[in-house]
Scaffold this motif. Structure first.
Motif, PDB file in Angstrom:
ATOM      1  N   ASP A  46     -95.481  67.587  52.296  1.00  0.00           N
ATOM      2  CA  ASP A  46     -94.931  67.187  53.587  1.00  0.00           C
ATOM      3  C   ASP A  46     -96.033  66.999  54.624  1.00  0.00           C
ATOM      4  N   ILE A  47     -97.012  67.900  54.636  1.00  0.00           N
ATOM      5  CA  ILE A  47     -98.128  67.792  55.586  1.00  0.00           C
ATOM      6  C   ILE A  47     -98.922  66.526  55.309  1.00  0.00           C
ATOM      7  N   LYS A  48     -99.167  66.244  54.035  1.00  0.00           N
ATOM      8  CA  LYS A  48     -99.901  65.038  53.653  1.00  0.00           C
ATOM      9  C   LYS A  48     -99.141  63.781  54.080  1.00  0.00           C
ATOM     10  N   ASN A  49     -97.821  63.768  53.854  1.00  0.00           N
ATOM     11  CA  ASN A  49     -97.014  62.607  54.234  1.00  0.00           C
ATOM     12  C   ASN A  49     -96.993  62.406  55.744  1.00  0.00           C
ATOM     13  N   GLU A  50     -96.943  63.496  56.513  1.00  0.00           N
ATOM     14  CA  GLU A  50     -96.959  63.375  57.973  1.00  0.00           C
ATOM     15  C   GLU A  50     -98.275  62.798  58.464  1.00  0.00           C
ATOM     16  N   LYS A  51     -99.400  63.226  57.871  1.00  0.00           N
ATOM     17  CA  LYS A  51    -100.709  62.683  58.259  1.00  0.00           C
ATOM     18  C   LYS A  51    -100.785  61.195  57.961  1.00  0.00           C
ATOM     19  N   GLU A  52    -100.303  60.794  56.778  1.00  0.00           N
ATOM     20  CA  GLU A  52    -100.320  59.379  56.418  1.00  0.00           C
ATOM     21  C   GLU A  52     -99.450  58.564  57.366  1.00  0.00           C
ATOM     22  N   LEU A  53     -98.303  59.105  57.748  1.00  0.00           N
ATOM     23  CA  LEU A  53     -97.411  58.414  58.674  1.00  0.00           C
ATOM     24  C   LEU A  53     -98.071  58.251  60.037  1.00  0.00           C
ATOM     25  N   GLU A  54     -98.730  59.304  60.517  1.00  0.00           N
ATOM     26  CA  GLU A  54     -99.425  59.224  61.802  1.00  0.00           C
ATOM     27  C   GLU A  54    -100.522  58.169  61.763  1.00  0.00           C
ATOM     28  N   GLU A  55    -101.255  58.101  60.639  1.00  0.00           N
ATOM     29  CA  GLU A  55    -102.304  57.092  60.510  1.00  0.00           C
ATOM     30  C   GLU A  55    -101.714  55.686  60.523  1.00  0.00           C
ATOM     31  N   LEU A  56    -100.594  55.495  59.837  1.00  0.00           N
ATOM     32  CA  LEU A  56     -99.964  54.174  59.817  1.00  0.00           C
ATOM     33  C   LEU A  56     -99.484  53.767  61.208  1.00  0.00           C
ATOM     34  N   VAL A  57     -98.890  54.710  61.929  1.00  0.00           N
ATOM     35  CA  VAL A  57     -98.411  54.417  63.272  1.00  0.00           C
ATOM     36  C   VAL A  57     -99.591  54.099  64.178  1.00  0.00           C
ATOM     37  N   HIS A  58    -100.658  54.879  64.065  1.00  0.00           N
ATOM     38  CA  HIS A  58    -101.839  54.646  64.887  1.00  0.00           C
ATOM     39  C   HIS A  58    -102.452  53.280  64.572  1.00  0.00           C
ATOM     40  N   ASP A  59    -102.549  52.938  63.279  1.00  0.00           N
ATOM     41  CA  ASP A  59    -103.097  51.649  62.874  1.00  0.00           C
ATOM     42  C   ASP A  59    -102.237  50.496  63.388  1.00  0.00           C
ATOM     43  N   SER A  60    -100.922  50.638  63.308  1.00  0.00           N
ATOM     44  CA  SER A  60    -100.053  49.548  63.763  1.00  0.00           C
ATOM     45  C   SER A  60    -100.100  49.414  65.279  1.00  0.00           C
ATOM     46  N   GLU A  61    -100.263  50.524  66.008  1.00  0.00           N
ATOM     47  CA  GLU A  61    -100.369  50.451  67.473  1.00  0.00           C
ATOM     48  C   GLU A  61    -101.676  49.803  67.877  1.00  0.00           C
ATOM     49  N   SER A  62    -102.780  50.131  67.215  1.00  0.00           N
ATOM     50  CA  SER A  62    -104.070  49.555  67.562  1.00  0.00           C
ATOM     51  C   SER A  62    -104.123  48.086  67.165  1.00  0.00           C
ATOM     52  N   GLU A  63    -103.328  47.682  66.194  1.00  0.00           N
ATOM     53  CA  GLU A  63    -103.293  46.295  65.750  1.00  0.00           C
ATOM     54  C   GLU A  63    -102.706  45.390  66.821  1.00  0.00           C
ATOM     55  N   TYR A  64    -101.754  45.914  67.594  1.00  0.00           N
ATOM     56  CA  TYR A  64    -101.076  45.109  68.593  1.00  0.00           C
ATOM     57  C   TYR A  64    -101.735  45.191  69.974  1.00  0.00           C
ATOM     58  N   GLU A  65    -102.764  45.987  70.120  1.00  0.00           N
ATOM     59  CA  GLU A  65    -103.434  46.107  71.424  1.00  0.00           C
ATOM     60  C   GLU A  65    -104.462  45.039  71.615  1.00  0.00           C
TER      61      GLU A  65
END
Length: 65
Positions: A46-65
């Protein structure tokens, strides 16, 4: 036996395989939930999945900036 139900042998095998994976998924989630309830800790997965999700969200947010 399957023919009496109108199901061919191949269909029966596919249904049994799908049923196996559904039960496996349900048992895995039940064990994880019981572990969390008993210990109060999150599982390593669960901890690993949460970290991966945070990275994906961060990557998608930086992609649109």
């Amino acid at each position: 036996m399957w023919n009496e139900l109108g199901i061919s042998g191949g269909t029966a095998i596919v249904i049994l395989i799908a049923l196996y994976f559904v039960i496996k998924w349900a048992v895995k989630n039940g064990v994880k939930e019981a572990y969390k309830d008993i210990t109060g800790k999150k599982s390593v997965e669960d901890i690993k999945n949460e970290k991966e999700l945070e990275e994906l969200v961060h990557d998608s947010e930086s992609e649109y900036e």
